[in-house]
Design a protein around this motif. Structure first.
Motif, mmCIF file in Angstrom:
data_model
loop_
_atom_site.group_PDB
_atom_site.id
_atom_site.type_symbol
_atom_site.label_atom_id
_atom_site.label_comp_id
_atom_site.label_asym_id
_atom_site.label_seq_id
_atom_site.Cartn_x
_atom_site.Cartn_y
_atom_site.Cartn_z
ATOM 1 N N ASP A 1 0.894 -1.235 0.032
ATOM 2 C CA ASP A 1 0.051 -0.322 0.123
ATOM 3 C C ASP A 1 0.917 1.287 -0.156
ATOM 4 N N ASP B 1 -5.748 -2.034 2.238
ATOM 5 C CA ASP B 1 -6.973 -1.334 2.014
ATOM 6 C C ASP B 1 -7.632 -1.602 0.719
ATOM 7 N N ASP C 1 -3.735 4.631 2.782
ATOM 8 C CA ASP C 1 -2.374 3.561 2.469
ATOM 9 C C ASP C 1 -1.701 3.698 3.444
HETATM 10 CO CO CO Z 1 -3.669 0.430 -0.731
#
Ligand code: CO
Ligand code: CO
Length: 320
Positions: A21, A198, A61
């Motif tokens: 991320d 995420d 992130d």
């Molecule tokens: Co992400």
């Protein structure tokens, strides 16, 4: 771009190789930098709300790595010859309010003239090098937990088509402007979090696939347990499906076995590109229900156990 010669460094704890991320760079034995950047075109009409969504999305992130965002820089593309400058002011005001809520300091930025407005942030955060939440590392016997409902890509497609129910739009906006800050704090406070990411542009299954790619585990997803905004089913069945959903599906469908019990519209939603989506993480099954209850009590009310990590079909999904 896989053959581009990358620069390696022993202090680079998370780089671009594993679809992490955010990047993580170790400064000392107990401190590392977390860095990410994200910006995009408006997905709602109201400029203030767009600013809030763009900032929520960019900060997510850092939270997905287990980090604490500290400073940010604005990235702005704006059609100054055709759009009133007051629109930009509202976008930036929405962004600043969200940064204030997150405890993030705006330290600068850059703007260019463009045909279409775009807004986002580059973000720098901090993390302890031993506490990084990588997207890989899920173990057989883990439960998978998702903290926000799916369907924001479908909702914004319907909004562009002028076919959106105001209550559904309000629900989706309130979700896209909810920081993952509190959810991440609850996750970090728990021991044995094995993997975390995420949900954004590749959709639920795209990001879930990154968690198990080339690993020795697979995932079983209970499609009926996945939180989805009420009203999204009708939009999918009417055909309000973003192009990115089909691209995500075509790219990943070979890794996925779908049982007859999974309804066709839900399978589509599992590939819907999300903006500022929830956290998806894995932890030992016996800890899962307790953490879900803590999340719900803290106001992250749609949090749900959506599946489990298994050893019997490594690198693959079974959706039932
Ligand atoms: Co992400
Ligand atoms: Co990103």
């Amino acid at each position: 771009m896989r053959d581009l010669p990358l620069i390696s460094d022993p202090n680079l704890l998370a780089g671009i190789e594993h679809a992490e991320d955010a990047g993580v760079y170790k400064l000392s034995a107990d401190l590392a930098l977390v860095q990410t950047v994200d910006f995009f075109t408006p997905i709602v009409d109201d400029p203030y709300t767009f600013g809030q969504i763009a900032v929520t999305n960019a900060l997510n992130d850092v939270y997905a790595m287990g980090g604490k965002p500290l400073t940010a820089m604005n990235i702005v593309c704006f059609p100054i010859k055709t759009m009133d400058i007051s629109v930009l002011r509202e976008v930036l005001r929405g962004g600043l309010d969200k940064m204030r809520e997150a405890g993030v300091l705006l330290v600068g930025g850059h703007s260019v003239e463009d045909n279409e407005i775009k807004y986002g942030l580059s973000v720098t955060g901090l993390i302890h090098p031993d506490k990084i939440l990588f997207n890989r590392g899920a173990k057989a016997g883990d439960s998978l937990i998702l903290t926000k409902p799916l369907g924001t890509g479908i909702v914004s497609t319907a909004l562009k088509g002028g076919q959106i129910n105001p209550q559904l739009l309000e629900k989706a906006i309130s979700s896209m402007t909810q920081l993952n800050k509190k959810a991440a704090e609850l996750i970090i406070s728990e021991s044995n979090i094995h993997a975390c990411t995420d949900i954004t542009g590749f959709g639920f299954l795209g990001h879930a696939c990154e968690m198990i790619e080339n690993s020795d585990v697979g995932m079983r997803i209970n499609s009926a347990a996945v939180p989805i905004f009420a009203g999204v089913q009708e939009l999918v069945e009417t055909g309000f499906v973003p192009g990115g959903l089909y691209r995500n599906k075509n790219f990943r469908i070979h890794q996925i076995e779908v049982a007859a019990t999974c309804r066709a519209w839900i399978l589509d939603v599992l590939f819907d590109p999300q903006t500022a989506g929830g956290l998806l993480f894995s932890l030992p099954g016996k800890q899962a229900q307790g953490l879900v209850e803590k999340m719900r009590t803290a106001g992250i009310v749609d949090t749900a156990i959506v599946g489990e990590v298994v050893a019997d079909h490594p690198g693959k999904f079974f959706i039932y």
